[in-house]
Design an enzyme around this catalytic site. Structure first.
Site, PDB file in Angstrom:
ATOM      1  N   HIS A  36      -8.981  10.548  -1.170  1.00 44.73           N
ATOM      2  CA  HIS A  36      -8.417   9.303  -1.700  1.00 44.73           C
ATOM      3  C   HIS A  36      -8.136   9.502  -3.181  1.00 44.73           C
ATOM      4  O   HIS A  36      -8.950  10.088  -3.897  1.00 44.73           O
ATOM      5  CB  HIS A  36      -9.427   8.168  -1.493  1.00 44.73           C
ATOM      6  CG  HIS A  36      -8.868   6.793  -1.664  1.00 44.73           C
ATOM      7  ND1 HIS A  36      -8.473   6.306  -2.896  1.00 44.73           N
ATOM      8  CD2 HIS A  36      -8.632   5.801  -0.772  1.00 44.73           C
ATOM      9  CE1 HIS A  36      -8.027   5.066  -2.741  1.00 44.73           C
ATOM     10  NE2 HIS A  36      -8.108   4.745  -1.462  1.00 44.73           N
TER      11      HIS A  36
ATOM     12  N   GLU B 133      -7.075   1.349  -2.839  1.00 50.63           N
ATOM     13  CA  GLU B 133      -5.626   1.436  -3.042  1.00 50.63           C
ATOM     14  C   GLU B 133      -5.046   0.080  -3.441  1.00 50.63           C
ATOM     15  O   GLU B 133      -3.958   0.008  -4.011  1.00 50.63           O
ATOM     16  CB  GLU B 133      -4.969   1.935  -1.752  1.00 50.63           C
ATOM     17  CG  GLU B 133      -3.562   2.420  -1.920  1.00 50.63           C
ATOM     18  CD  GLU B 133      -3.147   3.350  -0.802  1.00 50.63           C
ATOM     19  OE1 GLU B 133      -1.988   3.264  -0.389  1.00 50.63           O
ATOM     20  OE2 GLU B 133      -3.973   4.157  -0.341  1.00 50.63           O
TER      21      GLU B 133
ATOM     22  N   GLN C 146      -8.868  13.644   4.360  1.00 49.22           N
ATOM     23  CA  GLN C 146      -8.138  12.910   3.334  1.00 49.22           C
ATOM     24  C   GLN C 146      -8.970  12.756   2.062  1.00 49.22           C
ATOM     25  O   GLN C 146     -10.128  12.348   2.119  1.00 49.22           O
ATOM     26  CB  GLN C 146      -7.767  11.518   3.850  1.00 49.22           C
ATOM     27  CG  GLN C 146      -7.005  10.703   2.808  1.00 49.22           C
ATOM     28  CD  GLN C 146      -6.365   9.469   3.404  1.00 49.22           C
ATOM     29  OE1 GLN C 146      -7.005   8.430   3.502  1.00 49.22           O
ATOM     30  NE2 GLN C 146      -5.132   9.587   3.831  1.00 49.22           N
TER      31      GLN C 146
ATOM     32  N   ARG D 207      -3.487   9.934   6.773  1.00 45.78           N
ATOM     33  CA  ARG D 207      -3.501   8.515   7.149  1.00 45.78           C
ATOM     34  C   ARG D 207      -2.940   7.646   6.032  1.00 45.78           C
ATOM     35  O   ARG D 207      -3.226   7.862   4.862  1.00 45.78           O
ATOM     36  CB  ARG D 207      -4.941   8.077   7.445  1.00 45.78           C
ATOM     37  CG  ARG D 207      -5.080   6.584   7.640  1.00 45.78           C
ATOM     38  CD  ARG D 207      -6.478   6.193   8.021  1.00 45.78           C
ATOM     39  NE  ARG D 207      -7.465   6.298   6.973  1.00 45.78           N
ATOM     40  CZ  ARG D 207      -7.572   5.451   5.939  1.00 45.78           C
ATOM     41  NH1 ARG D 207      -6.702   4.471   5.772  1.00 45.78           N
ATOM     42  NH2 ARG D 207      -8.543   5.606   5.046  1.00 45.78           N
TER      43      ARG D 207
ATOM     44  N   HIS E 140     -12.639  11.278   1.446  1.00 47.18           N
ATOM     45  CA  HIS E 140     -12.648   9.882   1.883  1.00 47.18           C
ATOM     46  C   HIS E 140     -12.625   9.685   3.394  1.00 47.18           C
ATOM     47  O   HIS E 140     -13.394   8.905   3.931  1.00 47.18           O
ATOM     48  CB  HIS E 140     -11.426   9.195   1.264  1.00 47.18           C
ATOM     49  CG  HIS E 140     -11.261   7.748   1.634  1.00 47.18           C
ATOM     50  ND1 HIS E 140     -12.215   6.793   1.349  1.00 47.18           N
ATOM     51  CD2 HIS E 140     -10.248   7.099   2.268  1.00 47.18           C
ATOM     52  CE1 HIS E 140     -11.787   5.610   1.788  1.00 47.18           C
ATOM     53  NE2 HIS E 140     -10.617   5.773   2.367  1.00 47.18           N
TER      54      HIS E 140
ATOM     55  N   ARG F 229      -1.225   8.987   0.212  1.00 46.04           N
ATOM     56  CA  ARG F 229      -2.459   9.371  -0.480  1.00 46.04           C
ATOM     57  C   ARG F 229      -2.539  10.854  -0.814  1.00 46.04           C
ATOM     58  O   ARG F 229      -3.015  11.235  -1.878  1.00 46.04           O
ATOM     59  CB  ARG F 229      -3.674   8.965   0.369  1.00 46.04           C
ATOM     60  CG  ARG F 229      -3.892   7.479   0.355  1.00 46.04           C
ATOM     61  CD  ARG F 229      -5.108   7.080   1.154  1.00 46.04           C
ATOM     62  NE  ARG F 229      -5.326   5.642   1.004  1.00 46.04           N
ATOM     63  CZ  ARG F 229      -6.257   4.974   1.656  1.00 46.04           C
ATOM     64  NH1 ARG F 229      -7.049   5.594   2.510  1.00 46.04           N
ATOM     65  NH2 ARG F 229      -6.402   3.669   1.467  1.00 46.04           N
TER      66      ARG F 229
ATOM     67  N   LEU G 220     -15.470   4.259  -4.249  1.00 46.23           N
ATOM     68  CA  LEU G 220     -14.049   3.982  -4.035  1.00 46.23           C
ATOM     69  C   LEU G 220     -13.517   2.837  -4.889  1.00 46.23           C
ATOM     70  O   LEU G 220     -14.122   1.776  -4.982  1.00 46.23           O
ATOM     71  CB  LEU G 220     -13.810   3.640  -2.554  1.00 46.23           C
ATOM     72  CG  LEU G 220     -12.337   3.672  -2.147  1.00 46.23           C
ATOM     73  CD1 LEU G 220     -11.795   5.087  -2.207  1.00 46.23           C
ATOM     74  CD2 LEU G 220     -12.161   3.106  -0.737  1.00 46.23           C
TER      75      LEU G 220
ATOM     76  N   PHE H 156       0.864  -1.182   0.000  1.00 45.46           N
ATOM     77  CA  PHE H 156       0.000   0.000   0.000  1.00 45.46           C
ATOM     78  C   PHE H 156       0.900   1.231   0.000  1.00 45.46           C
ATOM     79  O   PHE H 156       2.095   1.145   0.265  1.00 45.46           O
ATOM     80  CB  PHE H 156      -0.908  -0.004   1.247  1.00 45.46           C
ATOM     81  CG  PHE H 156      -2.332  -0.404   0.969  1.00 45.46           C
ATOM     82  CD1 PHE H 156      -2.629  -1.557   0.279  1.00 45.46           C
ATOM     83  CD2 PHE H 156      -3.387   0.374   1.426  1.00 45.46           C
ATOM     84  CE1 PHE H 156      -3.949  -1.935   0.030  1.00 45.46           C
ATOM     85  CE2 PHE H 156      -4.714   0.014   1.193  1.00 45.46           C
ATOM     86  CZ  PHE H 156      -4.987  -1.137   0.484  1.00 45.46           C
TER      87      PHE H 156
END
Length: 572
Positions: A232, A245, A230, A384, A343, A276, A242, A117
């Site tokens: 995404h 990731e 955040q 995050r 997100h 991100r 979504l 990730f």
């Protein structure tokens, strides 16, 4: 007949991973627990987490590396003592879920499969195909039921009972028929999820309206680091649904209209697997500079064709279905259209590492706890890392549940609730039903979401944020003075529910914007084009924001807990 008062040892609001994990621990320890949730527990937004849950399990990885990646990803705003606790306990959290029956994807040797990730030194995200959150939620929910937890689903928690520094329950109404009830308890935990639905294009469930945050704020309690929202990198173009990731973790490549793999410019070492905030800004920048794709030129491509059908069907089947359903594009045969989508909320209800909610920088509210995305511990700082949210929800849900058990055993007194405690809720509902103005909830909500996207999104400036403060104050005025709902009935009155939720969204959005306006730097997900570098001298600190009864916000600050990972420039 009066309002019924139900008495429990603990009441938990929210039935996602954090709330249900805490409830399971409490009930197993012999405490009487109620979970209040406005939708069925398995519809909680935790179930939408696709890509994975982080833990340092492999020989190439270490807890120290997990900590470092988290702190660096957080742009050094994370509290390092809390990061250390979460990362150290991550492997045991995975084993705990596995022992309860969570079915993870496996390597050929039988070990739990892990995928790369963004922002990680080593493949660390344990996964169950691309349905990790749902797998874990089903597991923890059935184990909570097995222990005997009482779930009050389709009940809307509208307020806390907060007097003399102590929370002693919540007041709620039944969405089915508008029946009122008071849930009296020694301990209350909020696990009410995040607040990205304040933005037009977002990946959040319709239920994610940030209610818990503004309920807390309306009692004069602080919210922490709300400016850090955040975005995404990969939401389906046009609707924000979504695309995990995991798609980039498995080898997806981002391409612009010229066919360039543009992440080579922005993050030459990590490419698509930078953190991100870095990837989202790169995508929006490509679009802004005229290299977008699609009918409106407001997207970029993610190309997964080279992975082959077998790997896509084995590891990303749900993502393929989503792209076919919403865009009519099959990632097995062609690139799909994505763009950044609101997100996740790094900010929230401030709590210490054991879940105790803060009254201010030094004092805590007795009997009040928080965990999951509605809370701010601050384990994510300014940004995050992917797959740390599922870990946070599951670990802190369990950990805060255990903290509540310890506090209950040591003795929290029960302040007896009375019918008067429901007055604020009943007044709000009565007012909402009786207002007959010209503004509507969908109309005001559209204005809120569009203006937040335009003025407080991926890129921000003094000018756009100041404008947004004025817009929000005017929207709040129109809502309170002139907003009507058409349905005046008591049976499944979703108009009423959505009006109350909009009130919450307008309140916490002001926290986001006022906090962002005061933070004159760029850090993590908060990017100010007029202050485009990080300023550790003036802003290595947490924002603590308070709202008075007139809706005015005042700001204070709290020190960041530093540790062994020293401040460095953040590059990928």
């Amino acid at each position: 007949m009066g309002i019924p008062i139900y008495t429990y040892d603990a009441v938990i609001v929210g039935a996602g991973l954090a709330g249900t994990a805490a409830a399971r621990e409490l009930e197993k320890a012999g405490k009487k627990v109620a979970v209040i949730t406005k939708l069925h527990p398995l519809r909680s937004h935790s179930g939408a987490a696709q890509g994975g849950i982080n833990a340092a399990l492999s020989d190439e990885d270490s807890i120290e590396l997990h900590e470092f990646d988290t702190v660096k990803g957080a742009d050094y705003l994370a509290d390092q003592d809390v990061v250390e606790l979460m990362c150290k306990e991550a492997p045991e959290t995975i084993r705990w879920a596995e022992r309860m029956g969570a079915a993870f994807s496996r390597n050929e040797d039988g070990t739990i499969a892990q995928r790369p990730f963004g922002g990680q030194s080593s493949p660390r995200a344990c996964y169950a195909k691309d349905r990790t959150g749902l797998t874990l939620l089903q597991t923890i929910y059935e184990q909570a039921l097995r222990e005997g937890v009482t779930f009050w689903d389709e009940w809307y928690a509208a307020d806390i009972i907060y007097k003399e520094g102590k929370v002693s329950g919540v007041v709620a109404f039944n969405i089915r028929n508008l029946e009122y009830a008071i849930f009296n308890a020694k301990a209350v935990m909020f696990a009410t999820g995040g607040y990205a639905r304040a933005y037009k294009i977002n990946s959040n469930a319709h239920a994610n309206t940030g209610d818990g945050l503004s309920i807390v704020a309306r009692h004069g309690l602080p919210l922490e680091d709300m400016e850090f929202v955040q975005f995404h990198p990969s939401g389906l173009s046009g609707n924000g649904v979504l695309i995990s990731e995991a798609a980039r973790g498995e080898g997806g490549r981002l391409l612009n209209s010229k066919g360039e793999r543009f992440m080579e410019k922005y993050a030459p070492n990590k490419l698509e697997l930078a953190s991100r905030d870095v990837v989202s800004r790169a995508i929006i920048n490509e679009i802004r500079e005229g290299r977008g794709v699609g009918p409106r030129k407001d997207a970029v491509y993610i190309d997964l064709v080279h992975l082959g059908k077998d790997l896509i069907m084995e590891r990303l089947p749900e993502l393929r279905d989503l792209a076919i359903t919403f865009l009519g594009l099959d990632m097995v045969k062609e690139p799909i259209l994505i763009s950044a989508t609101a997100h996740y909320s790094m900010g929230g209800i401030p709590m210490d590492k054991d879940g105790h909610v803060r009254k201010n920088n030094t004092e805590f509210v007795e009997g009040f706890y928080a965990a999951g995305e509605c809370s701010c511990s601050s384990v994510h700082g300014a940004n995050r890392l992917g797959a740390n949210s599922v870990l946070e929800a599951l670990f802190f849900g369990r950990h805060v549940g255990q903290s509540m058990i310890q506090d209950l055993n040591e003795g929290i007194t029960l302040r007896k609730a009375t019918e008067d405690d429901a007055k604020a809720m009943i007044d709000e509902i009565t007012l909402t039903l009786n207002r007959n103005g010209t503004d509507t909830v969908p109309g005001l909500r559209d204005e809120l979401q569009q203006s937040m996207t335009d003025n407080a999104g991926v890129f921000r400036t003094e000018e756009t944020l100041a404008e947004q403060v004025n817009i929000l104050k005017e929207l709040r005025r129109r809502f309170h003075e002139n907003c009507r709902i058409d349905d005046k009935s008591k049976i499944f009155n979703t108009d009423l529910q959505e009006a109350i939720e909009l009130g919450h969204m307008l309140d916490f959005s002001l926290f986001i914007v006022e906090s962002a306006l005061a933070r004159k730097e760029s850090r993590g997900a908060h990017f100010r084009e007029d202050y485009d570098t990080r300023d550790d001298e003036n802003f290595l600190k947490h924002t603590m924001a308070y709202m008075d009864e007139n809706g005015n916000i005042t700001l204070d600050y709290m020190d960041v807990t530093l540790g062994k990972h020293e401040l460095k420039e953040r590059t990928y």
